[in-house]
Scaffold this active site. Structure first.
Site, PDB file in Angstrom:
ATOM      1  N   GLY A   8       0.825  -1.205   0.000  1.00 54.41           N
ATOM      2  CA  GLY A   8       0.000   0.000   0.000  1.00 54.41           C
ATOM      3  C   GLY A   8       0.849   1.240   0.000  1.00 54.41           C
ATOM      4  O   GLY A   8       0.490   2.266   0.599  1.00 54.41           O
ATOM      5  N   GLY A  11      -0.477   4.843  -0.791  1.00 46.67           N
ATOM      6  CA  GLY A  11      -1.587   5.368  -0.014  1.00 46.67           C
ATOM      7  C   GLY A  11      -1.196   6.514   0.896  1.00 46.67           C
ATOM      8  O   GLY A  11      -0.046   6.967   0.920  1.00 46.67           O
ATOM      9  N   GLN A  12      -2.167   6.963   1.690  1.00 44.42           N
ATOM     10  CA  GLN A  12      -1.959   8.131   2.558  1.00 44.42           C
ATOM     11  C   GLN A  12      -0.823   7.900   3.542  1.00 44.42           C
ATOM     12  O   GLN A  12       0.062   8.750   3.695  1.00 44.42           O
ATOM     13  CB  GLN A  12      -3.253   8.442   3.321  1.00 44.42           C
ATOM     14  CG  GLN A  12      -3.156   9.683   4.196  1.00 44.42           C
ATOM     15  CD  GLN A  12      -4.354   9.862   5.100  1.00 44.42           C
ATOM     16  OE1 GLN A  12      -4.944   8.873   5.564  1.00 44.42           O
ATOM     17  NE2 GLN A  12      -4.736  11.100   5.342  1.00 44.42           N
ATOM     18  N   ASP A  34       2.600  -1.710  -4.514  1.00 40.75           N
ATOM     19  CA  ASP A  34       1.222  -1.268  -4.685  1.00 40.75           C
ATOM     20  C   ASP A  34       0.714  -1.767  -6.030  1.00 40.75           C
ATOM     21  O   ASP A  34       1.484  -2.359  -6.805  1.00 40.75           O
ATOM     22  CB  ASP A  34       1.113   0.259  -4.593  1.00 40.75           C
ATOM     23  CG  ASP A  34      -0.206   0.703  -3.962  1.00 40.75           C
ATOM     24  OD1 ASP A  34      -1.267   0.218  -4.420  1.00 40.75           O
ATOM     25  OD2 ASP A  34      -0.192   1.517  -3.025  1.00 40.75           O
ATOM     26  N   TYR A 143     -15.389  -2.496   6.459  1.00 38.83           N
ATOM     27  CA  TYR A 143     -14.040  -2.063   6.823  1.00 38.83           C
ATOM     28  C   TYR A 143     -13.755  -2.389   8.283  1.00 38.83           C
ATOM     29  O   TYR A 143     -12.716  -2.970   8.622  1.00 38.83           O
ATOM     30  CB  TYR A 143     -13.918  -0.560   6.570  1.00 38.83           C
ATOM     31  CG  TYR A 143     -12.609   0.063   7.013  1.00 38.83           C
ATOM     32  CD1 TYR A 143     -11.418  -0.258   6.374  1.00 38.83           C
ATOM     33  CD2 TYR A 143     -12.575   0.991   8.051  1.00 38.83           C
ATOM     34  CE1 TYR A 143     -10.216   0.327   6.769  1.00 38.83           C
ATOM     35  CE2 TYR A 143     -11.394   1.585   8.447  1.00 38.83           C
ATOM     36  CZ  TYR A 143     -10.215   1.254   7.803  1.00 38.83           C
ATOM     37  OH  TYR A 143      -9.027   1.828   8.196  1.00 38.83           O
ATOM     38  N   LYS A 147     -11.093  -5.034   9.988  1.00 42.12           N
ATOM     39  CA  LYS A 147     -10.077  -4.586  10.943  1.00 42.12           C
ATOM     40  C   LYS A 147     -10.145  -5.393  12.238  1.00 42.12           C
ATOM     41  O   LYS A 147      -9.101  -5.786  12.790  1.00 42.12           O
ATOM     42  CB  LYS A 147     -10.225  -3.092  11.222  1.00 42.12           C
ATOM     43  CG  LYS A 147      -9.794  -2.207  10.053  1.00 42.12           C
ATOM     44  CD  LYS A 147      -8.339  -2.458   9.672  1.00 42.12           C
ATOM     45  CE  LYS A 147      -7.850  -1.558   8.575  1.00 42.12           C
ATOM     46  NZ  LYS A 147      -6.452  -1.840   8.184  1.00 42.12           N
TER      47      LYS A 147
END
Length: 321
Positions: A8, A11-12, A34, A143, A147
């Site tokens: 990832g 990503g942010q 990614d 989501y 998690k």
């Protein structure tokens, strides 16, 4: 030469963590992964090894780990809350299936793993204020389900197989370097960007929706501090609560109006309001503070000053978002 792998990586969190790890260990010692190659940022291309692969492909992950002699994995690849509600099946496959592949490979190769959880594991039965480390977990989104399932997987692999996997329950994360990525708390990032560009904002949450937040520099410090901590000192092996600050959209608007005269915000709550209503307003993170010395550095005012400073330096004067 052994390396650290970041999934990832575009990503942010990943885009900033890759840069930070390369500063710490050297550009060649950190491999980004990614679905697509990284794009240029701030006029410069990212340097260092990068692999395009899907975390749902276990064989591809195994090949990357072998070819690069991976010794630690920051497994950040994930679909976020709002996006996850639009694509629940894919969210399960990416978030849970991808983590299971990483944990299996970590067990085989004896590597350390960091995996991010989220306040999305909490739900309507969870205490909203000072949400405890050990509490009712009843997520209401796919989501959040992935998690919490991931937290249990991490704890199981540590207890059953001795995998050194560590995790944080991130609150909403705020950064000036990346665009909003489909999270319910991303309204704050979008609001900052609109204000810095001289434009007004329409918020998809009610004005009084108070949520836990964290500035990205604090999130990165927390991540590295947890990975650096003595494993024997860690008492939490599903995922640590971490807290920094809590605010509502109207409080963020007030902080921005002090610095951006004329900025206004209107409110049009949508389906994301239902997600936010089930999340905490503040977090009890005493376990993280006691076990590995966690403490945030940014409050709302300090974060707002820093966000606007960086966003204004990158935004043309005539741009209005």
């Amino acid at each position: 030469m052994s390396r650290t792998l970041v999934t990832g990586a575009n990503g942010q969190i990943g885009s900033e963590l890759v840069d930070l790890l390369r500063e710490r260990h050297g550009p060649d010692r950190v491999v980004g992964l990614d679905l697509n190659s990284p794009t240029a940022r701030n006029g410069q291309s990212r340097t260092g090894p990068f692999v395009t692969a899907d975390v749902r492909d276990r064989d591809a992950l195994a090949q990357v780990m072998s070819e690069h002699d991976v010794e630690a994995i920051y497994h950040l690849a994930s679909l976020l809350s709002a996006t996850g509600e639009e694509h629940p099946d894919r969210t399960w496959d990416v978030n849970t299936g991808g983590l299971k592949h990483v944990l299996d490979l970590a067990r085989e190769h004896n590597v350390q793993v960091f995996w991010p959880s989220s306040i999305a594991v909490f739900g309507p039965s969870t205490p909203k204020n000072n949400t405890p480390q050990q509490t009712v977990l009843d997520p209401t989104t796919m989501y959040g389900v992935t998690k919490r399932s991931g937290e249990l997987l991490c704890r199981y692999y540590h207890r059953r197989f001795g995998v050194d996997v560590r995790s944080l329950r991130y609150p909403g994360l705020i950064s000036y370097k990346t665009e909003p990525g489909g999270g319910t708390t991303d309204y704050a990032v979008d609001m900052y960007r609109r204000a810095a560009a001289g434009a007004d904002y329409t918020c998809f949450l009610r004005s009084d929706t108070r949520l836990p937040m964290m500035y990205m520099p604090d999130a990165l410090r927390a991540t590295l501090a947890l990975m650096d901590a003595d494993g024997d000192a860690l008492t939490v092996r599903d995922s640590y609560n971490v807290d920094a600050l809590s605010f509502s959209p109207k409080e963020l608007v007030a902080a921005l109006q002090e610095r951006v005269p004329g900025f206004t915000c209107t409110y049009e709550p949508d389906a994301r309001q239902q997600i936010a209503d089930h999340w905490p307003a503040s977090i009890d993170d005493r376990a993280a503070r006691a076990d590995w010395g966690w403490a945030p550095e940014y409050d709302l005012d300090a974060m707002t000053e820093d966000m606007l400073s960086h966003l204004r330096s990158e935004t043309p004067a005539n741009q209005e978002g």
